[in-house]
Write an enzyme that holds these catalytic residues in place. Structure first.
Site: not given
Ligand code: MTE
Ligand code: HPA
Ligand code: MOS
Length: 780
Positions: A327, A730
């Site tokens: 990534r 993210e």
């Molecule tokens: N927001 C909060 N409040 N707490 C979290 O742990 N994790 C982040 C983001 N926002 C997180 C957060 C990460 S790493 C990801 S991948 C996404 O939330 C996952 O949730 P979603 O796919 O529902 O957005």
């Molecule tokens: N993003 C986050 N988590 C993951 C991924 C990715 O692309 N692939 C496997 N786990």
């Molecule tokens: Mo988020 S690093 O893909 O949990």
């Protein structure tokens, strides 16, 4: 805006449908303490507590371990080692068999779990774990990524190469060239709720584990492997996490497996919650990178060729490092078109904790190089870096193919940046900053705009699937379950909004329930920002199946066309007969309509051939831009962020309030990564920054003094995602790269901007001061 939309909804629609600002369903419970986390679950009588026994060598053979003192300590019930594992002593999430649950024969980093102590209380277990006498035979070790590269340490997984065009001739022909290197620091997740698991033994081979995990299905499979039982014997439950940020994608396997093992062995409930220091030492973090790049460009600042090598400190095992370093390469272009490009990853093994997912998943560590390249070119040419960014944006025609051969068809970065430049008053403020610095005082200022283009989808294509389960009870209340997990990001609220919208009922009629492997199987991690894209669609699919049955039922019973059955707010119109939703459901139940459905979704049109480095790994891109202004004290290196303006693209937002919260939170977390959060290992390979006393996350006071965050309200996802929204979790994490580059500008001002100061991340005050010194700032 939201106020107005809410009023419209109150008059004409349901309370809490899609595209409306709704508070997080648990917000009031988070702040009053009513939200139940794993550690709040009442402990049954006889609950035991486990604690980890960690290595204190970076790399060594384990000659012997003497547990006599441990076993004799008060309250100790037993000690678990690899010898107690009935199944497989391995929790590698990618099947590499390089992640022992308990170290066997050797340890490969300082802080690796070797055994677990089980005791009557947590404190007893924790104290006893320190009493083991371990005899080691030390082995050579490497902790730093640069050392690993020069020592020819092995890769933990296969590297990736992305290539398009002819790099050598393009580089040779470029009128200008420059080379650079940048170290990009790692980051501890610092979730407020640390890791925890609580296991309950069942009959036969069964066990139930409450786990603070983003990936219940993986925990289920790992526990099953460790116990040597089929997955159907293991149930994982998680109502919510107090933050995950990627740190709970694979790392919970350690804690869940140990508690499950102990629960089966002692036939008692077993809980494991490490304290903060041990959580920080024993679990993986963001990968730090050493990135090297060469770029060829012309006098307008247009990039002609890029050659980059991205080396990452992966730690002792593969974990997710393959996908993370991939990534990084996928984001090394960011919003910019590279006519000829070669990008190579180096997933280096090191004798440190195995690094893992962290918000952005390697993307930020790659993307920052694109931004640095833009700055480097601007300094080399004496231009405003914004100008250089602009001439390199992905555009139409030829200039829209990524290094992985995916065509960018949804690029809105120009509009986002244009609007931000306007709303942040960038040009005038940049001039004011230049004028201020020209006066030559102790306090210097900097201002910078950086951009984000982030690819949405798991690059492991099969992960892009989700399931949901919806029940409508005979009183008209709805039970919603799906494979996604709630970690504070508001996923449950958004998915419930979708279901409320399908049935046209108020949001509070939809009960949000804990994620469990027993209701929805084979789920993916809630990760890659894909939670609402995937689970929103699966839940919509489930609700729609029930709705279709209800329409069939009404059409038949009242002899009307299906089109004449219309779901209105909390009611259904059948021909010209209007019934409340609850009465309608009662009727349907009496008529034996099936009021439960399992939904499913898989992302269409994505594919990825890793060996060829070609495909369409991402369904779409999310975009954003930020403008940050800082003041730096050139005598101490201290700085403040005076103002940040953000314009971020979430497509048609499912919930603008929640999405804005995600953007703000990501910005501040990203600022921490780039400014104050520094991980530091000593010469014995010990992590010395393992508590808030030595590891500085941003405080409320570190938030930009002026912080204007806006969503690009006009943006609509070109792809048919859930209600045309875009993932938000993210992408905004990378917006504060503008803070790092603003700091760079302030530093560069001490030498009249002749040189790009090449600040490494994190740009701690110490590092800023050193950069100022290097440029001769304090003599000037
Ligand atoms: N927001 C909060 N409040 N707490 C979290 O742990 N994790 C982040 C983001 N926002 C997180 C957060 C990460 S790493 C990801 S991948 C996404 O939330 C996952 O949730 P979603 O796919 O529902 O957005
Ligand atoms: N993003 C986050 N988590 C993951 C991924 C990715 O692309 N692939 C496997 N786990
Ligand atoms: Mo988020 S690093 O893909 O949990």
């Amino acid at each position: 805006m939201n106020k107005q939309m809410d009023n419209v909804a109150a008059d004409a629609g349901i309370r809490g449908g899609v595209h409306l600002s709704q508070r997080h369903d648990s917000a009031h419970k988070h702040v009053t303490g009513l939200a139940e986390y794993t550690d709040d679950i009442p402990e049954p009588a006889g609950t035991l507590h486990a604690y980890l026994g960690l290595s204190d060598r970076a790399h060594a053979e384990i000659v012997s371990i003497d547990f006599d003192a441990v076993r004799a300590a008060p309250g100790v019930v037993g000690v678990l080692t690899a010898a107690d594992v009935p199944g497989s002593n391995d929790i590698s999430p990618v099947g590499k068999h390089d992640d022992p649950l308990f170290a066997e024969g050797k340890v490969e980093f300082h802080g690796q779990q070797m055994f677990a102590v089980i005791a009557e209380t947590r404190d007893q277990a924790r104290r006893a774990a320190k009493l083991a006498k371990v005899e080691y035979r030390d082995l050579p070790f490497v902790t730093d990524v640069a050392e690993a590269v020069s020592a020819d340490y092995p890769y933990v997984t296969d590297p990736l190469k992305l290539e398009r065009g002819e790099v050598e001739p393009a580089m040779a022909a470029a009128p200008r060239r420059l080379k650079g290197a940048m170290r990009v620091g790692g980051q501890d997740h610092f979730y407020l709720e640390g890791h925890i698991a609580f296991a309950f033994p069942g009959e036969d081979d069964e066990v139930t584990v409450y786990s603070s995990t983003q990936h219940p299905s993986e925990v289920q499979h790992m526990v099953a492997h460790v116990l040597g039982v089929p997955s159907n014997a293991v149930t994982i439950i998680v109502r919510r996490m107090g933050g995950g940020f990627g740190g709970k994608e694979t790392q919970p396997n350690i804690f869940a497996s140990i508690t499950a093992l102990a629960a089966k062995k002692y036939h008692r409930a077993v809980k494991l919650r490490p304290d903060r220091d041990d959580d920080m030492v024993a679990t993986g973090k963001r990968h730090d990178f050493l990135n090297e790049y060469e770029v060829g460009f012309d006098e307008d600042g247009r990039v002609l060729a890029v050659d980059g090598v991205f080396a990452a400190r992966c730690g002792f095992s593969a974990d997710l490092s393959g996908a993370v370093t991939d990534r990084a390469l996928f984001h090394a272009d960011n919003s910019y078109y590279y006519p000829a490009v070669r990008l190579v990853s180096r997933p280096m093994k090191t004798n440190t904790v195995s690094n893992t997912a962290f918000r952005g998943f390697g993307g930020p560590q790659g993307l920052i190089i694109a931004e640095r390249i833009m700055e480097e070119i601007a300094y080399a040419l004496g231009k405003d870096p914004l100008e250089v960014r602009r001439v390199n944006f992905y555009g139409d025609g030829e200039r829209n193919v990524t290094p992985y051969h995916q065509t960018v068809t949804d690029c809105i970065i120009e509009r986002v940046v244009d609007e931000l430049v306007e709303s942040a008053d960038y040009q005038a403020r940049r001039q004011a900053v230049l004028d201020w610095n020209a006066k030559g005082g102790v306090i210097r200022k900097g201002i910078a705009i950086s951009t984000v283009k982030f690819g949405i989808s798991f690059t492991a294509t099969w992960y892009n699937q989700a399931g949901a389960l919806v029940h409508v009870y005979s009183d008209g209340s709805v039970h919603l379950n799906h494979g996604g997990t709630e970690m504070g990001q508001g996923l449950f609220t958004k998915v419930a909004q979708v279901v409320a919208d399908v049935f046209q009922i108020d949001l509070d009629r939809v009960k949000i329930t804990a994620t469990t492997t027993a209701k929805v199987p084979n789920t993916s991690a809630t990760a890659a920002s894909s939670g609402s894209d995937l689970n929103g669609m699966a839940a919509e699919n489930a609700a729609q199946q029930i709705k279709d049955r209800l329409i069939d039922f009404a059409a038949e019973k009242y002899s009307v066309d299906r089109e004449q059955v219309v779901f209105q707010p909390n009611a259904v119109l059948i021909g010209n007969r209007r019934v409340s939703f609850d009465d309608f459901i009662k009727e349907a139940y009496i008529a034996r309509v099936h009021l439960s459905a399992a939904g499913f979704y898989k992302t269409p049109d994505i594919h990825w051939d890793r060996a060829a480095g070609k495909g369409r790994p991402f369904y779409y891109f999310a975009y954003g831009a930020a403008c940050s202004e800082v003041s730096v004290d050139t005598l101490t290196g201290e700085y403040v962020v005076d103002r940040a303006d953000v314009l971020h693209d979430v497509g048609r937002s499912l919930n603008p309030a929640v999405d804005k919260g995600q953007v703000e939170g990501a910005f501040v977390q990203g600022m921490g990564w780039l400014t104050t959060e520094e991980l530091w290992w000593d010469d014995k390979g010990r992590l010395r920054t393992h508590a808030p006393s030595t590891y500085k996350i941003p405080l409320a006071g570190d938030r930009p003094a002026i912080f204007n965050v806006k969503l690009a309200e006009w943006s609509v996802n070109k792809e048919p995602t859930i209600r045309r929204s875009k993932a938000v979790g993210e992408p905004p994490f990378m917006l504060p790269i503008s803070v790092l580059e603003a700091l760079s500008m302030a530093v560069a001002s001490v030498a009249d901007y002749r040189e790009c100061p090449r600040l490494d991340a994190p740009a701690t005050p110490e590092r800023v001061l050193k950069a100022i010194d290097r440029l001769g700032g304090r003599e000037a």
